[in-house]
Design a protein around this motif. Structure first.
Motif, short mmCIF file in Angstrom:
data_model
loop_
_atom_site.label_atom_id
_atom_site.label_comp_id
_atom_site.label_asym_id
_atom_site.label_seq_id
_atom_site.Cartn_x
_atom_site.Cartn_y
_atom_site.Cartn_z
N GLN A 158 0.81 -1.22 0.00
CA GLN A 158 0.00 0.00 0.00
C GLN A 158 0.84 1.27 0.00
O GLN A 158 0.33 2.35 -0.24
CB GLN A 158 -0.93 0.00 1.22
CG GLN A 158 -1.91 -1.17 1.23
CD GLN A 158 -2.78 -1.16 2.47
OE1 GLN A 158 -2.71 -0.25 3.27
NE2 GLN A 158 -3.59 -2.20 2.62
N GLY A 159 2.13 1.14 0.30
CA GLY A 159 3.02 2.29 0.26
C GLY A 159 2.81 3.22 1.44
O GLY A 159 2.46 2.81 2.54
N LEU A 160 3.01 4.50 1.21
CA LEU A 160 2.95 5.49 2.28
C LEU A 160 1.54 5.66 2.83
O LEU A 160 1.37 6.14 3.96
CB LEU A 160 3.46 6.85 1.76
CG LEU A 160 4.94 6.90 1.37
CD1 LEU A 160 5.27 8.24 0.73
CD2 LEU A 160 5.82 6.67 2.59
N SER A 161 0.53 5.27 2.07
CA SER A 161 -0.84 5.45 2.53
C SER A 161 -1.16 4.59 3.75
O SER A 161 -2.10 4.88 4.49
CB SER A 161 -1.82 5.12 1.40
OG SER A 161 -1.66 3.77 0.97
N GLU A 162 -0.34 3.51 3.99
CA GLU A 162 -0.60 2.66 5.14
C GLU A 162 -0.11 3.28 6.45
O GLU A 162 -0.49 2.83 7.52
CB GLU A 162 0.07 1.31 4.95
CG GLU A 162 1.57 1.37 5.12
CD GLU A 162 2.21 0.01 5.34
OE1 GLU A 162 3.44 -0.03 5.35
OE2 GLU A 162 1.49 -0.96 5.52
N LEU A 163 0.72 4.31 6.35
CA LEU A 163 1.25 4.93 7.56
C LEU A 163 0.13 5.62 8.33
O LEU A 163 -0.83 6.14 7.75
CB LEU A 163 2.34 5.94 7.21
CG LEU A 163 3.60 5.38 6.54
CD1 LEU A 163 4.54 6.52 6.17
CD2 LEU A 163 4.30 4.39 7.46
N LEU A 164 0.25 5.65 9.66
CA LEU A 164 -0.76 6.28 10.50
C LEU A 164 -0.72 7.79 10.35
O LEU A 164 0.34 8.39 10.23
CB LEU A 164 -0.53 5.90 11.97
CG LEU A 164 -0.62 4.41 12.31
CD1 LEU A 164 -0.27 4.19 13.77
CD2 LEU A 164 -2.01 3.88 12.01
N SER A 165 -1.89 8.39 10.37
CA SER A 165 -1.98 9.85 10.34
C SER A 165 -1.68 10.39 11.73
O SER A 165 -1.99 9.76 12.75
CB SER A 165 -3.37 10.30 9.90
OG SER A 165 -3.66 9.83 8.59
N ASP A 166 -1.09 11.57 11.77
CA ASP A 166 -0.77 12.20 13.05
C ASP A 166 -1.98 12.99 13.52
O ASP A 166 -2.17 14.16 13.16
CB ASP A 166 0.46 13.09 12.91
CG ASP A 166 1.04 13.46 14.27
OD1 ASP A 166 0.26 13.55 15.22
OD2 ASP A 166 2.26 13.65 14.36
N TYR A 167 -2.81 12.34 14.34
CA TYR A 167 -4.02 13.01 14.83
C TYR A 167 -3.68 14.15 15.78
O TYR A 167 -4.48 15.09 15.94
CB TYR A 167 -4.92 11.98 15.52
CG TYR A 167 -5.35 10.86 14.60
CD1 TYR A 167 -6.23 11.11 13.54
CD2 TYR A 167 -4.87 9.57 14.76
CE1 TYR A 167 -6.61 10.09 12.69
CE2 TYR A 167 -5.25 8.55 13.91
CZ TYR A 167 -6.13 8.81 12.87
OH TYR A 167 -6.50 7.80 12.02
N VAL A 168 -2.54 14.10 16.42
CA VAL A 168 -2.13 15.19 17.30
C VAL A 168 -2.00 16.48 16.50
O VAL A 168 -2.46 17.55 16.93
CB VAL A 168 -0.81 14.84 18.00
CG1 VAL A 168 -0.32 16.02 18.83
CG2 VAL A 168 -0.98 13.61 18.87
N ILE A 169 -1.39 16.40 15.36
CA ILE A 169 -1.22 17.59 14.51
C ILE A 169 -2.59 18.12 14.09
O ILE A 169 -2.85 19.34 14.12
CB ILE A 169 -0.36 17.25 13.28
CG1 ILE A 169 1.05 16.83 13.72
CG2 ILE A 169 -0.29 18.43 12.33
CD1 ILE A 169 1.80 17.90 14.46
N HIS A 170 -3.50 17.22 13.69
CA HIS A 170 -4.85 17.65 13.31
C HIS A 170 -5.52 18.38 14.45
O HIS A 170 -6.12 19.46 14.27
CB HIS A 170 -5.69 16.44 12.89
CG HIS A 170 -5.29 15.86 11.56
ND1 HIS A 170 -5.38 16.57 10.39
CD2 HIS A 170 -4.81 14.63 11.23
CE1 HIS A 170 -4.97 15.81 9.39
NE2 HIS A 170 -4.61 14.62 9.87
#
Length: 757
Positions: free
Chosen positions: A83-95
C-alpha cells in the motif's frame, strides 16, 4: 496482518513536544505545526516508525524504495507494504492542534487545494485534509469523494470536544467507523472487520467505549514504566562511559607497557649482540694470532731450508768431496729437521660459525614477551605456553600459580572466557577461534551459546536428525563399549625434531609412516609406525617449499604424495612428494576455510570447508572438478573420507554425526547421532569398508558402522585425553590420535568383540 514492529526512536525524541498527549494542552503553541521538509503547515501528516511526522507529499518526493522510507531526521528506516505510504498512521495530534488554533481565532488554511491563502471551513477525515468552501463543494458533488466523512469546523465548539472520542473511519472499509478494539491484534477495528478478519472466538475484541479507557491506561502505565526504566538506562550509560574511559586508560597503559617490554627486549638483544660480537672478536683475534704464529714458524723453516740449500750449493761448487763430508753431519741433521717438520694447520683451527634457531626464537618470544589479560576475575586469554628447554624437553609443570590447569588455559587462550568482556554481552571484535574441540560435558561449546560458528541450519533437518538419533540408535550409556589401551605414544612440546606446538592433522601412508602437520611450527614431520622420527620438511614462509600454518594432511596411496592444506592467511593446498620435495600449490583464490582433506582412488582431492559449509573437488593439477555448498545439512564439519562409490562421508562436530553426500552434492543419509557419536573429531574407512567415527566425549571413543549406517561395534579408552585434533588409520588395525597435549597415541581397535546392547 500486523504491521512490522517499529525500531526504537533516537534519544532526541524522548520528551519531544511532538509526542505529547493532546489531553495536555498547557503549552499547545510549543508543538510543531510545520513540516520539517517543506517548512509549511502539515498536509496529510504521516507518522513514521521512528515517531517523526512529515507531510505525505514530502515523503513521496524523498522516497527511494517501495519497500521502505528513510526518516530525514534520524535516518531510521520504516518498512512499507504494497500500500506504500498510505498505510502509515496519520498524526491526529497535529490535526487536533490545528483545529484547536481555529478556536483561538488563528486562521487555518485549506490543505486540499493549491490556493494557500484560502481559509479552511471543514475537515475531511478520509483525506486527512482541511477544506475550504470550494473543496467542501467538490466533496459533495464529485464521485471520487463519495463516502468521505466531512465535518464543519464550526461544529467544534470548545476544546473539551477534542477530549471526546471522534469518529474515525476504517482504512480498509471506508464507509465503516472504528467502533471496536481487538485485544488480540492490538488495533481498532470496524464492524465489517469483525465479521471478516477478526472473528469472534478467534479474536478478543469489545466496543471502544467499554475498553478504550482501560487500553489507554495500560499504555500510560507502559509509558510510566519506560520513564522509570530510563533511570536505569541513564545509570547504565554512565557505567558504559566510565568503562569506556577506563578501557581507554588501560589500553594506553598496555600500549606503553608493550612498548617498554619491546624496548627492554631490544636492550637485552643489543646487550646479547654486543656480548656475542665481543666473543666473536676475541675468538677471531685468538685464532688469527694462532694462525699468524703458525705462518711465521712455517716461513722460518722455509728460510732455513733455502739457506741450507744455498750453502750446500756453494760448498759443492768450491769444495772437495772430503771437505763436503766434513759438513755432512751438521747439514744432515738440519735437513732432517726440515724434512720431518709438519705444521699443524687444519680447518678446526679456523672454524668460526654463529648458529641460530629462528623457530626457537619465534616460539620463545611468544612465550616470554607477555600476554593480554582482559578479565576482572584474573582469567587470561593468552597464557604463556611451556618454554622449550635447551635439551629439547618441555616444562612438565602444567599448573600455573593461579591454580588453573594448562589445558584450561589453552582453552582460555583459544576462545576467551564467557564473561571476558565485563559489562558487555557481545564481543568488541570478530573473534574467530580456529577449532571447536570436544572434551566431554565441560566442553565450552556444549551449551550451544557460542555464535562464532553460527550458520543457517534448516530446523526441519535438525529435528529430523535428532529424531533419527533417538529412535535408530540407543543412548551411549546403553552401549557396551570394549575398553582399549594405547600401545604407543610419542611427542612433546617444543620445536626440535619429534616435538610439536600444535599437531593439528595426521595421516598414514602405504608404508604405515605417520605424517603429522605441526601447525605452529610450520612444518610436516614423518614418523615410522613405532613413533620414531624419520625426517621433516617445511619452514615458515609463503615461498615454494615453505609452509604457513598447515592444518590437515592426506596421502595419495599410489604415489605417496603428501597433500597439505593451510589455514589462514593462505587458505591453499600444497603437494609434496614422499621425500618432502615441493611439487606445486593451488587453491588460494578458491578456498576460504579448509578443514578436512582426503584423496579418492583416482587421485582426486576432496576438501571440506567449515564456516562456509562447502565441498570442493580438485584434480592433482589444481583444477576444480566439482564444488557445492551444504549449509542446510552441516553445522561444523571437521573430517572427510570417501569410498569407491563416489560417496563423501563428513563428520559434523556440532550435529554429532556423519553426513553422506555424493559428488554432485546430493545429501544421501546420516550415520550416527547424538547420544552415540557426540562431538566427532574425525571419520575414516577401514580395510573392511566399515565407517569408523572417532570422538573424545568423556573418553576417546571409536564407533564403527557399516556404510549404510548400521551399528557394528564400539570401544572406548581406559584413560581420558586432552582435547583432540585428528585421527588416521593404519593397516595393522590401529588408529592414530593427535592430541592437544602435544602427543600422538596409537590405539589398536580391531580386537573388539561383537557389540552388546
Amino acid at each position: 496482518m500486523a504491521s512490522p514492529t517499529p525500531s526504537l526512536p533516537d534519544s532526541s525524541l524522548f520528551g519531544s513536544p511532538q509526542l505529547g498527549s493532546f489531553g495536555d494542552q498547557s503549552q499547545p503553541e510549543s508543538l510543531p505545526t510545520e513540516c520539517f521538509i517543506c517548512h509549511e503547515t502539515f498536509t496529510f501528516p504521516k507518522v513514521l516508525h521512528c515517531l517523526h511526522t512529515f507531510c505525505q507529499p514530502c515523503l513521496e518526493k524523498i522516497q527511494e524504495s517501495h519497500e521502505k522510507i528513510t526518516c530525514p531526521k534520524c535516518q531510521q528506516d520504516t518498512p512499507l507494504s504494497a500500500q506504500g505510504l498510505s498505510e502509515l498512521l496519520s498524526d491526529y495530534v497535529i490535526h487536533n492542534i490545528l483545529e484547536t488554533s481555529t478556536l483561538e481565532g488563528a486562521p487555518l488554511s485549506c490543505t486540499g487545494c493549491k490556493t494557500k491563502d484560502t481559509s479552511a471551513v471543514a475537515r475531511c477525515f478520509d483525506c486527512t485534509n482541511y477544506l475550504c468552501a470550494n473543496c467542501v463543494m467538490a466533496h459533495q458533488y464529485m464521485h471520487c469523494f463519495e463516502g468521505h466523512h466531512v465535518v464543519n469546523l464550526k461544529e467544534i465548539s470548545t476544546k473539551d470536544d477534542f477530549k471526546a472520542d471522534k469518529l474515525l473511519f476504517c482504512q480498509r472499509h471506508k464507509a465503516e467507523t472504528l467502533r471496536y478494539f481487538c485485544r488480540t491484534c492490538n488495533v481498532p477495528i470496524c464492524k465489517e472487520c469483525s465479521t471478516t478478519e477478526h472473528l469472534k472466538g478467534l479474536h478478543d475484541y469489545d466496543h471502544i467505549s467499554d475498553i478504550g479507557n482501560r487500553q489507554v491506561e495500560l499504555l500510560s502505565d507502559l509509558v510510566e514504566e519506560s520513564k522509570a526504566k530510563t533511570i536505569d538506562l541513564r545509570s547504565a550509560a554512565k557505567s558504559v562511559e566510565h568503562f569506556s574511559t577506563r578501557l581507554q586508560m588501560q589500553y594506553q597503559k598496555a600500549q606503553a607497557e608493550i612498548n617498554d617490554t619491546f624496548n627492554f627486549y631490544v636492550s637485552v638483544l643489543e646487550e646479547r649482540k654486543e656480548e656475542l660480537m665481543k666473543e666473536l672478536e676475541d675468538l677471531y683475534n685468538t685464532k688469527q694470532v694462532s694462525l699468524s704464529l703458525a705462518g711465521n714458524k712455517v716461513q722460518e723453516v722455509v728460510d732455513n731450508a733455502n739457506s741450507l740449500s744455498s750453502y750446500f750449493d756453494r760448498i759443492q761448487k768450491f769444495s772437495s768431496t772430503t771437505e763436503i763430508l766434513v759438513f755432512k753431519h751438521l747439514l744432515d741433521a738440519k735437513l732432517h729437521c726440515i724434512i720431518s717438520y709438519n705444521p699443524e694447520v687444519n680447518m678446526q683451527a679456523v672454524d668460526l660459525e654463529f648458529l641460530s634457531n629462528f623457530q626457537a626464537i619465534q616460539v620463545g618470544v611468544r612465550n616470554t614477551f607477555g600476554y593480554i589479560r582482559h578479565n576482572a576475575e584474573g582469567t587470561t586469554t593468552n597464557k604463556p605456553q611451556p618454554i622449550a628447554r635447551p635439551n629439547g624437553t618441555a616444562n612438565s609443570d602444567r599448573t600455573y600459580q593461579n591454580g588453573h590447569s594448562y589445558e584450561s588455559n589453552i582453552i582460555s587462550k583459544r576462545f576467551g572466557s564467557a564473561n571476558s568482556l565485563g559489562p558487555f554481552s557481545t564481543s568488541l571484535s570478530d573473534i574467530s577461534p580456529y577449532e571447536k574441540w570436544s572434551s566431554g560435558p565441560t566442553d565450552i561449546f556444549q551449551n550451544g551459546t557460542n555464535d562464532t560458528f553460527h550458520s543457517s541450519v534448516d530446523p526441519v533437518i535438525d529435528l529430523t536428525s535428532k529424531f533419527i538419533s533417538a529412535t535408530m540408535y540407543p543412548l551411549k550409556s546403553q552401549i557396551k563399549r570394549q575398553k582399549m589401551i594405547y600401545h604407543c605414544k610419542f611427542g612433546e612440546f617444543g620445536v626440535m625434531e619429534g616435538q610439536f606446538t600444535e599437531p593439528s592433522g595426521v595421516a598414514v601412508n602405504a608404508q604405515n609412516d605417520i605424517i603429522v602437520a605441526d601447525t605452529n611450527n610450520h612444518r610436516i614431520q614423518i614418523f615410522d609406525k613405532e613413533g620414531r622420527f624419520k625426517f621433516q620438511f617445511g619452514e615458515c614462509g609463503k615461498r615454494d617449499g615453505q609452509l604457513l600454518y598447515p592444518n590437515r594432511v592426506a596421502v595419495v596411496k599410489t604415489s605417496g604424495d603428501i597433500i597439505v592444506t593451510e589455514r589462514s592467511p593462505t587458505h591453499q593446498i600444497q603437494i609434496y612428494n614422499q621425500y618432502g620435495q615441493f611439487v606445486r600449490k593451488f587453491g588460494a583464490n578458491i578456498l576460504q576455510h579448509p578443514r578436512g582433506v582426503t584423496v579418492d582412488i583416482k587421485g582426486r582431492i576432496i576438501v571440506v570447508e567449515c564456516k562456509v559449509m562447502r565441498v570442493i573437488i580438485f584434480d592433482q593439477l589444481g583444477n576444480v572438478l566439482q564444488k557445492f555448498g551444504c549449509s542446510k545439512h552441516l553445522e561444523f564439519p571437521n573430517g572427510v573420507v570417501v569410498n569407491d562409490k563416489q560417496e563423501i562421508f563428513i563428520s559434523d562436530n556440532r550435529a554429532h554425526c556423519v553426513k553422506v553426500f555424493n559428488y554432485d552434492g546430493l545429501f544421501l543419509r546420516q550415520i550416527g547421532g547424538e547420544g552415540l557419536t557426540n562431538y566427532p573429531i574425525g571419520v575414516c574407512i577401514n580395510q573392511n569398508g566399515e565407517i569408523l567415527v572417532a570422538d573424545n566425549h568423556n573418553n576417546f571413543n571409536i564407533t564403527i558402522f557399516t556404510q549404510d549406517g548400521q551399528l557394528v561395534n564400539a570401544s572406548e579408552s581406559k584413560v581420558k585425553h586432552a582435547q583432540c585434533f585428528d585421527v588416521a588409520l593404519m593397516d595393522d588395525g590401529s588408529v592414530v590420535l593427535a592430541s592437544k597435549d602435544y602427543r600422538l597415541y596409537i590405539y589398536r581397535y580391531m580386537q573388539i568383540p561383537s557389540l552388546g546392547i
